[in-house]
Design a protein around this motif. Structure first.
Motif, short mmCIF file in Angstrom:
data_model
loop_
_atom_site.label_atom_id
_atom_site.label_comp_id
_atom_site.label_asym_id
_atom_site.label_seq_id
_atom_site.Cartn_x
_atom_site.Cartn_y
_atom_site.Cartn_z
N LEU A 26 -15.10 23.75 -11.58
CA LEU A 26 -15.63 23.79 -10.21
C LEU A 26 -17.15 23.66 -10.24
O LEU A 26 -17.73 22.99 -9.38
N GLY A 27 -17.79 24.26 -11.23
CA GLY A 27 -19.23 24.10 -11.39
C GLY A 27 -19.63 22.64 -11.53
O GLY A 27 -20.60 22.18 -10.92
N HIS A 28 -18.85 21.87 -12.31
CA HIS A 28 -19.12 20.43 -12.44
C HIS A 28 -18.99 19.75 -11.08
O HIS A 28 -19.82 18.89 -10.72
N HIS A 29 -17.98 20.13 -10.32
CA HIS A 29 -17.76 19.56 -8.99
C HIS A 29 -18.96 19.85 -8.07
O HIS A 29 -19.47 18.94 -7.40
N LEU A 30 -19.42 21.08 -8.05
CA LEU A 30 -20.49 21.48 -7.13
C LEU A 30 -21.86 20.94 -7.53
O LEU A 30 -22.66 20.60 -6.67
N PRO A 72 -13.70 13.58 -10.52
CA PRO A 72 -14.21 13.58 -9.14
C PRO A 72 -13.50 12.57 -8.24
O PRO A 72 -13.34 12.82 -7.03
N ASP A 73 -13.04 11.46 -8.80
CA ASP A 73 -12.38 10.46 -7.97
C ASP A 73 -11.04 10.96 -7.43
O ASP A 73 -10.68 10.68 -6.29
N ARG A 74 -10.33 11.69 -8.25
CA ARG A 74 -9.02 12.22 -7.84
C ARG A 74 -9.11 13.65 -7.31
O ARG A 74 -8.10 14.21 -6.89
N ARG A 75 -10.33 14.25 -7.36
CA ARG A 75 -10.52 15.64 -6.97
C ARG A 75 -9.52 16.53 -7.70
O ARG A 75 -8.84 17.36 -7.12
N LEU A 76 -9.45 16.31 -9.02
CA LEU A 76 -8.46 16.95 -9.86
C LEU A 76 -9.13 17.73 -10.98
O LEU A 76 -9.99 17.20 -11.69
N VAL A 77 -8.71 18.99 -11.14
CA VAL A 77 -9.14 19.82 -12.25
C VAL A 77 -7.92 20.01 -13.14
O VAL A 77 -6.85 20.40 -12.66
N THR A 78 -8.07 19.68 -14.43
CA THR A 78 -7.00 19.98 -15.37
C THR A 78 -7.45 21.15 -16.23
O THR A 78 -8.63 21.31 -16.53
N PHE A 101 -12.06 24.34 -1.64
CA PHE A 101 -12.71 23.12 -2.13
C PHE A 101 -11.80 21.90 -2.14
O PHE A 101 -12.22 20.82 -2.52
N GLU A 102 -10.54 22.08 -1.73
CA GLU A 102 -9.56 21.00 -1.67
C GLU A 102 -9.45 20.24 -2.99
O GLU A 102 -9.38 19.02 -3.03
N LEU A 103 -9.44 21.00 -4.07
CA LEU A 103 -9.26 20.42 -5.40
C LEU A 103 -7.82 20.69 -5.86
O LEU A 103 -7.29 21.77 -5.64
N GLU A 104 -7.24 19.70 -6.49
CA GLU A 104 -5.91 19.87 -7.09
C GLU A 104 -6.08 20.42 -8.49
O GLU A 104 -7.07 20.12 -9.16
N ILE A 105 -5.09 21.18 -8.93
CA ILE A 105 -5.11 21.73 -10.28
C ILE A 105 -3.85 21.27 -11.01
O ILE A 105 -2.75 21.32 -10.46
N GLU A 106 -4.05 20.83 -12.24
CA GLU A 106 -2.93 20.44 -13.09
C GLU A 106 -3.05 21.19 -14.42
O GLU A 106 -4.11 21.17 -15.04
#
Length: 195
Positions: free
Chosen positions: A82-86, A58-64, A35-40
């Protein structure tokens, strides 16, 4: 079954089976690869606070995700985010959420994301086989936790989906409630309170 739960499950089963397996086995790598999401990872909120386990930008494609003692809990949080993203790109979810007021929309979106994470970690067939039908017993929920990569929260969510009647499946550490999954009238009460 609530519409939000159904939408969360549909989000999960719409993914290719190999992706679902990868997500259940290693959500850390899968979020980045598929999903090309970054994780912090961020520090755990102080005990007793209304801390948040994770966020999605969503703007930064970042999951903390908050650093927790339980890797399972962190995995559930990653999948929830990820559910929020999808759901943002899913027509059925958008059509369902759009007419709701802001607070009701927030509650519904959280329920969809929880159901998505639960379906990835504990597929419906697995939950049905372990929990059985009718009254859900605490021993069965404990067995579900032992036999899956799911967090206690995901197991509670799955158990609540199968419970007859009305109430909550509660995950606690001593007197502190860590997570509560509503079912029956409790679910409808939350929907009315938010609406």
């Amino acid at each position: 079954m609530r519409r939000e739960t159904e939408l969360g499950r549909q989000l999960a089963v719409a993914l290719e089976e190999s992706v679902r397996v990868d997500l259940a086995d290693d959500p850390w790598t899968s979020l980045e690869v598929h999903f090309e999401l970054e994780i912090e990872v961020v520090p755990e909120p102080p005990s007793g606070s209304c801390g948040i386990d994770g966020t999605y930008d969503p703007d930064r494609r970042l999951v903390t995700v908050a650093e927790r003692a339980s890797g399972r809990r962190m995995s559930f949080t990653l999948l929830h985010e990820l559910g929020h993203h999808l759901l943002r790109d899913d027509r059925a979810c958008v059509r369902y959420l759009l007419p709701l007021n802001t607070e009701r929309q927030r509650v519904a979106e959280e329920t969809i994301a929880d159901a998505f994470a639960a379906e990835i970690l504990v597929p419906t067939a697995t939950a049905s086989a372990v929990l059985g039908s009718g009254t859900v017993r605490a021993r069965a929920v404990a067995r579900l936790f032992e036999e899956s990569p799911a967090s206690r929260s995901a197991c509670a969510t799955r158990a609540a989906e199968q419970c007859p009647g009305s109430g909550y499946i509660v995950v606690s550490t001593g007197p502190e409630v860590v997570f509560a999954a509503p079912f029956g009238e409790q679910t409808r009460s939350l929907s009315k309170a938010a609406g």
